[in-house]
Design a protein around this motif. Structure first.
Motif, short mmCIF file in Angstrom:
data_model
loop_
_atom_site.label_atom_id
_atom_site.label_comp_id
_atom_site.label_asym_id
_atom_site.label_seq_id
_atom_site.Cartn_x
_atom_site.Cartn_y
_atom_site.Cartn_z
N CYS A 378 -50.86 26.52 -21.13
CA CYS A 378 -51.24 26.04 -19.80
C CYS A 378 -52.66 26.48 -19.50
O CYS A 378 -53.07 27.59 -19.87
CB CYS A 378 -50.29 26.59 -18.73
SG CYS A 378 -48.55 26.22 -19.02
N GLU A 381 -52.73 29.41 -14.06
CA GLU A 381 -51.47 29.88 -13.49
C GLU A 381 -50.85 28.82 -12.59
O GLU A 381 -49.62 28.71 -12.49
CB GLU A 381 -51.70 31.18 -12.70
CG GLU A 381 -52.07 32.38 -13.55
CD GLU A 381 -50.92 32.87 -14.42
OE1 GLU A 381 -49.78 32.41 -14.22
OE2 GLU A 381 -51.17 33.72 -15.29
N ARG A 384 -49.06 26.45 -14.87
CA ARG A 384 -47.85 27.08 -15.39
C ARG A 384 -46.75 27.09 -14.33
O ARG A 384 -45.59 26.78 -14.64
CB ARG A 384 -48.14 28.52 -15.84
CG ARG A 384 -46.86 29.26 -16.20
CD ARG A 384 -47.05 30.36 -17.21
NE ARG A 384 -47.79 31.50 -16.71
CZ ARG A 384 -47.98 32.61 -17.44
NH1 ARG A 384 -47.49 32.69 -18.67
NH2 ARG A 384 -48.66 33.62 -16.95
N ARG A 388 -43.23 25.11 -14.83
CA ARG A 388 -41.95 25.83 -14.80
C ARG A 388 -41.03 25.28 -13.71
O ARG A 388 -39.82 25.18 -13.90
CB ARG A 388 -42.20 27.31 -14.57
CG ARG A 388 -42.63 28.06 -15.83
CD ARG A 388 -42.86 29.53 -15.56
NE ARG A 388 -42.98 30.28 -16.79
CZ ARG A 388 -43.32 31.56 -16.84
NH1 ARG A 388 -43.59 32.22 -15.72
NH2 ARG A 388 -43.42 32.19 -18.00
N THR A 402 -44.40 30.29 -22.00
CA THR A 402 -45.66 29.66 -21.63
C THR A 402 -46.77 30.70 -21.69
O THR A 402 -46.55 31.88 -21.44
CB THR A 402 -45.61 29.05 -20.22
OG1 THR A 402 -45.25 30.08 -19.28
CG2 THR A 402 -44.60 27.93 -20.15
N VAL A 404 -50.99 31.17 -20.56
CA VAL A 404 -52.14 30.61 -19.84
C VAL A 404 -53.41 30.85 -20.65
O VAL A 404 -53.71 31.99 -21.04
CB VAL A 404 -52.27 31.22 -18.44
CG1 VAL A 404 -53.57 30.77 -17.76
CG2 VAL A 404 -51.08 30.84 -17.58
#
Length: 779
Positions: A378, A381, A384, A388, A402, A404
């Motif tokens: 990703c 944040e 992400r 999610r 995941t 970042v």
């Protein structure tokens, strides 16, 4: 080795050359040529079997095992690949695995396990010499396989039923099978089964353990030369990997073969350099660089993945039909791990600012992505958290890792500033001041608010005091309101410069010489123009939301989202308040962007962590719910849905064409349905199929239970048009996977399916009503 009766084609040049190399002792060369011949053959299974023999002769038993599995995948009812694989395993000391391979060979040969006949056949294979044949020295025919020693096959079963007998007793020292009936007629097309391999054929493990999928980047270059957004990120990361000489493969997806073709790294490197060097798509140097790579992507060798390799997609694949069908084949072939890069979830968060077809493509991709990925990269944040949230709603309990990887990279190494690239455009010339706005002109980027703020400033201060606004980006989705404002206001139109298809050198010159930048998007996964502005030491004026808070950090100047008043006031302050722009620039100067090589290193670190994780294989993440109707039509939903993921995952192998509005056509020949069962599915089930009749030829069906033949059925005279049928299936306890092969002429298709318990009368009634009653949709 077994051969098709009376159907031995003339050997290819590669076959003849491979046989000569074999007898000259060059077994590696022979294996390579057999792989090339298989990639070009409509019937690659015998050639793959010869390749496996050559690899054994070359002293490469592990590679030979992979090749035997590939041969078995291409001819799934042929016992010979399993027999020879068992021999290879026995020589390696893997006795239990060898017995399992022998048991499957015998099951395919005689249609039985656990009987005295089957056990005798297995013992005969155990005592058989584990040698392999040699190709003839002159004009070798297509290799023929010697059949496994076994009694004659039992009489053919009556057509039309798929009820299996009770579970047979376990084999001593071999894996027990759940359901076994007479073997089906030999398939004529590639087919993959549980524990099988992909149809990808090529040099095994070329390019190391990491493979970068550049399919969408090449699709972009097919029509354009300059790169923006996701393509710019991908080109920068792939370019960094190429420049570093990373041991990686670069692949393009071939939808027709449901596999990947290798792209030569040096040709790809030249293509990226040419893309950065200009914007003219008629430039002969550009055309040569582009076509060299595109030709390789269409006709280069099919890539054979190294076992456990990572397939990394740094761009996107939601515009590529049937991408995951090829991915599943590669995952079964070599246990590869798929890692996509999630750049944003804008089509899910704000679909109103996206083209409807893009939203539908993205929804189809996202619905299936979580079933296939082994980790997700990703860019922020924010992205992400969005990913999610939508994955948790789609697949509750799926703990998908995941990582970042921020895109805070310095773009200035891509091309030096080149003001001459702006000649012939309305771009301002130094020392004229201007403000830069780099973004596609579409509703999500909200040019309208910026244009209104500029018009207010012009009327408040006069055109002599307000710098021109230079907008770099082509018109896109819902650009009409902003463009209408320009058309209706000559005063504003004179002060707004619209540019597109600007080379990297021209864009660098615009960044270098501007006063500051604006970027007024409604929502972002990262916001690459913000990073570019900071890298050039220019203050970005951006709204306070989404991932822009991460890309802008403490160096950007923030405004209230979509506020014309705040945008005008902020621009006014930077232009006229003494020291305001200089002070903001100091914060920018303190921020040091990193090189793309550093971003790539972070990607590689994340991939290493993904490789160490134990992730459930795709079939274990999504079982087929009993009583759930699965449509095989092209999904046009606007949010992720479990049914979309199921529709994608049940279609397997190369026998399908992309879904259409009515359902999914078959390519002609054999196609396979892969139906993972939920726990506790044993007992009598019914498999309902919604079909579309084609040329009137018979339809035949072959059932496999956990990779073992479990029955056949036929519709000798199918009706034309749409119709439905149902088949009883007795599922033995512990069965995890049913596979149904459909052998049908081109023009036949599947509209939907449902698997339910035989006594689930409500589900059966719902299915029948769906065939006869038109569906009503709420308005």
């Amino acid at each position: 080795m077994d051969a098709w009766p009376n159907e031995t084609p003339a050997p290819s040049a590669q076959q003849e050359h491979a046989a000569r190399l074999w007898h000259a002792g060059d077994f590696d060369g022979a294996a390579r040529l057999y792989a090339e011949a298989a990639a070009l053959s409509a019937d690659p299974a015998p050639l793959l079997l010869w390749r496996a023999h050559a690899l054994r002769a070359a002293g490469q038993p592990e590679a030979a095992l992979v090749a035997y599995s590939q041969a078995a995948a291409e001819a799934p009812a042929d016992p010979a690949p399993h027999r020879h694989r068992g021999h290879a395993l026995r020589l390696m000391g893997r006795v239990e695995d060898a017995l399992a391979a022998y048991a499957l060979s015998v099951a395919l040969a005689i249609g039985a396990t656990g009987t005295p006949e089957a056990e005798a056949a297995i013992r005969a294979l155990e005592s058989e010499s584990p040698t392999f044949p040699e190709p003839p020295r002159a004009e070798p025919p297509v290799p023929a396989a010697d059949p496994a020693p076994a009694p004659a096959a039992p009489a053919a079963r009556p057509a039309g039923r798929m009820i299996s007998p009770p579970r047979p007793p376990s084999l001593p020292a071999a894996r027990a099978r759940s359901t076994v009936l007479a073997p089906p007629p030999r398939p004529r097309m590639a087919m993959l089964r549980s524990g099988g391999t992909s149809s990808g054929i090529g040099n095994q493990g070329v390019g190391g353990s990491i493979a970068f999928d550049v399919s969408d980047l090449l699709l972009h270059f097919g029509g354009r030369r300059t790169v923006t957004g996701i393509q710019r990120v991908q080109a920068s990361l792939v370019g960094a990997a190429l420049n570093a000489g990373q041991d990686a493969a670069y692949l393009a997806y071939d939808r027709d073969r449901a596999g990947w073709r290798a792209v030569p790294p040096d040709a790809l490197s030249r293509l990226l350099a040419s893309a950065a060097a200009g914007a003219d798509t008629s430039d002969p140097d550009w055309i040569l660089a582009r076509d060299t790579v595109l030709d390789a992507a269409k006709s280069g060798p099919l890539h054979g993945f190294a076992n456990g390799a990572m397939l990394v997609n740094l761009g996107n694949s939601w515009g590529i039909p049937d991408y995951f069908r090829g991915l599943r084949a590669a995952q079964r072939a070599a246990g590869i791990r798929y890692v996509p890069f999630l750049h944003d979830c804008v089509p899910l968060v704000m679909p109103e600012h996206c083209v409807r077809t893009l939203v539908q493509d993205y929804v189809r991709w996202f619905s299936a992505m979580g079933v296939h990925a082994h980790g997700v990269l990703c860019n922020s944040e924010c992205t992400r958290a969005d990913g999610r949230r939508f994955l948790d709603a789609l697949l509750p309990g799926l703990d998908l890792s995941t990582e970042v990887v921020p895109l805070d990279a310095d773009p200035r190494g891509n091309a030096a500033p080149d003001p001459s690239a702006l000649e012939g455009t309305r771009a301002p010339r130094s020392p004229e001041p201007y403000v830069l706005f780099v973004a596609t002109i579409e509703s999500r980027k909200d040019h309208l608010t910026v244009f209104r703020a500029w018009l207010a400033l012009l009327r408040r201060h006069g055109p002599g005091r307000i710098p021109r606004l230079v907008c770099v980006g082509a018109p896109g989705w819902h650009a009409e309101p902003a463009m209408n404002l320009l058309e209706g206001s000559p005063e504003l139109a004179r002060h707004v410069v619209l540019l597109h298809d600007i080379s990297d050198g021209g864009l660098a010159a615009l960044y270098r010489d501007c006063l500051f930048t604006v970027y007024n998007s409604h929502y972002e996964g990262w916001g690459l123009p913000v990073t570019e502005s900071l890298a050039w030491g220019k203050v970005p004026v951006i709204p306070r939301h989404s991932a822009l808070l991460e890309s802008g950090g403490d160096a950007a100047v923030y405004v209230d989202p979509q506020s014309e008043l705040d945008m005008a006031a902020t621009v006014e302050r930077l232009l006229f308040e003494p020291g305001a722009l200089e002070q903001a620039a100091q914060a920018v100067a303190a921020r040091r962007p990193r090189r793309w090589e550093a971003v790539l290193a972070q990607v590689q670190d994340a991939l290493e962590r993904f490789a160490r994780l134990e992730t459930p294989p795709a079939p274990e993440r999504l079982a087929l719910p009993l009583g759930h109707h699965i449509s095989l039509r092209r999904a046009d939903a606007l949010k992720p849905d479990l049914t979309i993921a199921l529709s994608d995952t049940v279609r397997d192998g190369p026998g399908w064409r992309p879904p259409e509005d009515w359902g999914t056509p078959l390519a002609g020949g054999r196609a396979r349905l892969r139906l993972p069962l939920p726990p506790g599915s044993d007992g009598l089930l019914r498999l309902h199929l919604e079909l579309r009749g084609g040329a009137g030829a018979p339809l035949s069906f072959t059932l496999f239970a956990d990779a073992v033949p479990a029955g056949t059925a036929m519709i000798p005279d199918p009706p034309g048009g749409d119709f439905a049928t149902a088949m009883p299936v007795e599922v033995a306890e512990g069965t995890r996977l049913l596979e149904l092969e459909l052998d049908a002429p081109e023009g036949t298709g599947l509209r939907g399916l449902m698997l339910c318990r035989d006594d689930d009368l409500l589900a059966r009634l719902d299915f029948l009503e769906a065939q006869r009653l038109p569906s009503a949709q709420a308005v």
